[in-house]
Scaffold this motif. Structure first.
Motif, PDB file in Angstrom:
ATOM      1  N   ASN A 224       1.404  39.546  23.371  1.00 27.13           N
ATOM      2  CA  ASN A 224       0.705  38.311  23.018  1.00 27.13           C
ATOM      3  C   ASN A 224       1.561  37.356  22.189  1.00 27.13           C
ATOM      4  O   ASN A 224       1.043  36.449  21.533  1.00 27.13           O
ATOM      5  CB  ASN A 224      -0.583  38.649  22.272  1.00 27.13           C
ATOM      6  CG  ASN A 224      -1.551  39.417  23.150  1.00 27.13           C
ATOM      7  OD1 ASN A 224      -1.920  38.952  24.228  1.00 27.13           O
ATOM      8  ND2 ASN A 224      -1.951  40.602  22.712  1.00 27.13           N
ATOM      9  N   GLN A 225       2.872  37.557  22.226  1.00 23.19           N
ATOM     10  CA  GLN A 225       3.846  36.653  21.618  1.00 23.19           C
ATOM     11  C   GLN A 225       3.738  36.579  20.100  1.00 23.19           C
ATOM     12  O   GLN A 225       4.118  35.573  19.492  1.00 23.19           O
ATOM     13  CB  GLN A 225       3.746  35.244  22.220  1.00 23.19           C
ATOM     14  CG  GLN A 225       4.237  35.162  23.648  1.00 23.19           C
ATOM     15  CD  GLN A 225       5.721  35.520  23.774  1.00 23.19           C
ATOM     16  OE1 GLN A 225       6.575  34.826  23.256  1.00 23.19           O
ATOM     17  NE2 GLN A 225       6.000  36.633  24.454  1.00 23.19           N
ATOM     18  N   ARG A 226       3.258  37.653  19.475  1.00 20.57           N
ATOM     19  CA  ARG A 226       3.394  37.741  18.014  1.00 20.57           C
ATOM     20  C   ARG A 226       4.853  37.958  17.657  1.00 20.57           C
ATOM     21  O   ARG A 226       5.276  37.661  16.547  1.00 20.57           O
ATOM     22  CB  ARG A 226       2.526  38.876  17.470  1.00 20.57           C
ATOM     23  CG  ARG A 226       1.041  38.709  17.722  1.00 20.57           C
ATOM     24  CD  ARG A 226       0.450  37.586  16.913  1.00 20.57           C
ATOM     25  NE  ARG A 226       0.364  37.942  15.497  1.00 20.57           N
ATOM     26  CZ  ARG A 226       0.057  37.084  14.528  1.00 20.57           C
ATOM     27  NH1 ARG A 226      -0.162  35.811  14.826  1.00 20.57           N
ATOM     28  NH2 ARG A 226      -0.017  37.490  13.285  1.00 20.57           N
ATOM     29  N   TYR A 227       5.615  38.516  18.577  1.00 21.09           N
ATOM     30  CA  TYR A 227       7.070  38.589  18.499  1.00 21.09           C
ATOM     31  C   TYR A 227       7.635  37.853  19.710  1.00 21.09           C
ATOM     32  O   TYR A 227       7.020  37.812  20.777  1.00 21.09           O
ATOM     33  CB  TYR A 227       7.553  40.041  18.491  1.00 21.09           C
ATOM     34  CG  TYR A 227       6.954  40.884  17.390  1.00 21.09           C
ATOM     35  CD1 TYR A 227       6.982  40.457  16.062  1.00 21.09           C
ATOM     36  CD2 TYR A 227       6.346  42.103  17.669  1.00 21.09           C
ATOM     37  CE1 TYR A 227       6.424  41.225  15.049  1.00 21.09           C
ATOM     38  CE2 TYR A 227       5.793  42.883  16.667  1.00 21.09           C
ATOM     39  CZ  TYR A 227       5.827  42.440  15.358  1.00 21.09           C
ATOM     40  OH  TYR A 227       5.273  43.198  14.367  1.00 21.09           O
ATOM     41  N   ALA A 228       8.831  37.283  19.561  1.00 16.78           N
ATOM     42  CA  ALA A 228       9.388  36.405  20.588  1.00 16.78           C
ATOM     43  C   ALA A 228      10.325  37.131  21.551  1.00 16.78           C
ATOM     44  O   ALA A 228      10.943  36.498  22.402  1.00 16.78           O
ATOM     45  CB  ALA A 228      10.142  35.246  19.927  1.00 16.78           C
TER      46      ALA A 228
END
Length: 445
Positions: free
Chosen positions: A348-352
């Motif tokens: 969920n793009q909490r990290y890239a």
């Protein structure tokens, strides 16, 4: 410090840096001091810049964020820019603007909770205060200076278990009422309280008598634990310290940049306010990095092409698998301390992190002979975030989130492996000397 330095030397420097950096202001000052000693040229944002390949530069904002830059001799369109990002702030207790409290003759300070603080460990610690003070000088100009009381001047005493029999079962902490630190016992309950601004002025002048402090106008002061960082464990396997999240990553980036190849363009950015969302003039969600890149590459076409050939390592600590709480981790993604840096992944793009950036980081670790691990949160649990997604979305640079595995994140005293910072440092040195765009990221692939 060279890439061939021993882990012992690396950790000794890390402990010194942690000890001398109780606030983002002090961390930024200390980073800048090492860069200046290494020949980096200071820039002022309000002045005209004339950047030349082969030189090294630094610029600060708000005294709490810094960009340091090695302008490589090779063309930017050939190499792109190697970027490493970290943050200078840590969860803590900050003194309120009208802080003075008199409770039954005890002089206390009202505090705000900054970031996601683990509050319980703040009790019964020997606390000091540090930060930035803004004052009026003899010319009626507003001037700022850093202050650090250094010695223990405050404590938040626990309530005895006899008065809270459920403390070990269901204790809750009210941030407004329960954590006001105690500084002084007044001679009488109705005695006049000290003026906190006058206390700051006295401390400033005691340490820096040359300052012309006419009146302290305001301040940004945090409390911190005076227990120094230490190597601990029977085999000295661990580093225990405040602010490992994320001064560990700042120190890694600093030391690696000092070793950067002058043929390749490398950039370190350490920003403030990550713990509260990064939305400030000097936070990762602010324009600091974008404005720097615009001044480096004014032509939009060239800037977009260079960014396409660039990569950002967002370095922020990861959750190591806790031996007492192993069920809080995904069974296949529980990083161990002293087993290498952690690639952080979140659907969920909490990290890239992407498969491309992750693959390239694995290649770097292989070249540097560094082990590497992966963290994914349990599917039924949330996870934190970093500056990685912020920079990726604001700048458009390909990004990976990595970090050293840690216990007790956001506690007043955190724990990291003695080997992991050094491992990550070696990988970043490899990153800052890689002479071409990451193979999988060449434009057109």
């Amino acid at each position: 410090m060279s890439a061939s330095c021993s882990m012992v030397d690396f950790n000794a420097g890390l402990l010194d840096f942690l000890r001398a950096s109780p606030t983002p202001f002090h961390a930024t000052q200390n980073i800048a001091a090492q860069l200046l000693a290494a020949g980096f040229i200071p820039l002022q944002e309000g002045e005209l810049w004339q950047l030349e390949p082969g030189n090294r530069y630094l610029v600060t904002r708000n005294d709490s964020s810094i960009i340091a830059f090695v302008y490589g001799k090779m063309p930017l369109l050939e190499t792109g820019i190697r970027m490493l990002g970290a943050h200078t702030d840590s969860p803590c207790l900050k003194v309120k603007p009208r802080a003075e409290l008199n409770r039954r003759g005890y002089f206390q300070l009202g505090v705000e909770v900054y970031g996601g603080v683990l509050l319980a460990p703040w009790y019964d610690r020997d606390l000091s205060m540090a930060g930035r003070v803004s004052y009026r000088d003899q010319h009626d100009q507003v001037v700022s200076a850093l202050v650090d009381f250094e010695t223990p001047v405050a404590v938040v005493p626990s309530l005895a278990i006899h008065l809270d029999r459920d403390a070990n079962k269901a204790r809750s902490i009210n941030a407004q009422k329960d954590i006001a630190p105690l500084l002084l016992q007044l001679p009488a309950e109705d005695a006049v309280m000290p003026d906190f601004r006058e206390l700051l002025q006295a401390e400033l002048l005691r340490k820096q008598p040359q300052l012309a402090v006419k009146q302290v106008l305001d301040y940004e002061i945090s409390l911190y634990d005076t227990q120094p960082p230490a190597m601990i464990g029977l085999g000295q396997d661990f580093i225990a310290s405040a602010r490992l999240d994320n001064l560990l990553s700042c120190f890694i980036g600093l030391q690696a940049l000092l070793e950067a190849d002058d043929q390749v363009t490398s950039l370190l950015i350490c920003t403030d306010h990550e713990e509260v969302g990064s939305a400030s003039c000097c936070g990762a969600k602010g324009p600091m990095l974008q404005q720097f890149l615009e001044r480096l590459l004014p032509d939009v076409e060239s800037r977009v092409r260079v960014i396409d050939r660039s990569m950002m390592i967002s370095a922020d600590n990861a959750h190591g698998i806790h031996p007492n709480f192993m069920d809080r981790h995904d069974e296949n993604h529980g990083p161990l301390l002293n087993r290498g840096p952690v690639i952080k992944v979140n659907a969920n793009q909490r990290y890239a992190t992407t498969s491309e950036t992750s693959a390239f980081f694995r290649l770097l670790c292989e070249k540097a002979d560094v082990p590497v691990q992966t963290f994914v949160a349990r599917t039924d649990m949330g996870c934190g975030s970093t500056i990685g997604p912020v920079v990726a979305s604001e700048v458009g640079v390909k990004t990976i989130d990595v970090g050293a595995p840690t216990f007790g994140m956001h506690s007043i005293r955190e724990l990291a492996g003695a080997s992991d910072g050094w491992y990550l440092y070696k990988a970043v040195v490899e990153f800052f000397t890689y002479a071409k765009p990451p193979i999988a990221l060449v434009a057109g692939t």
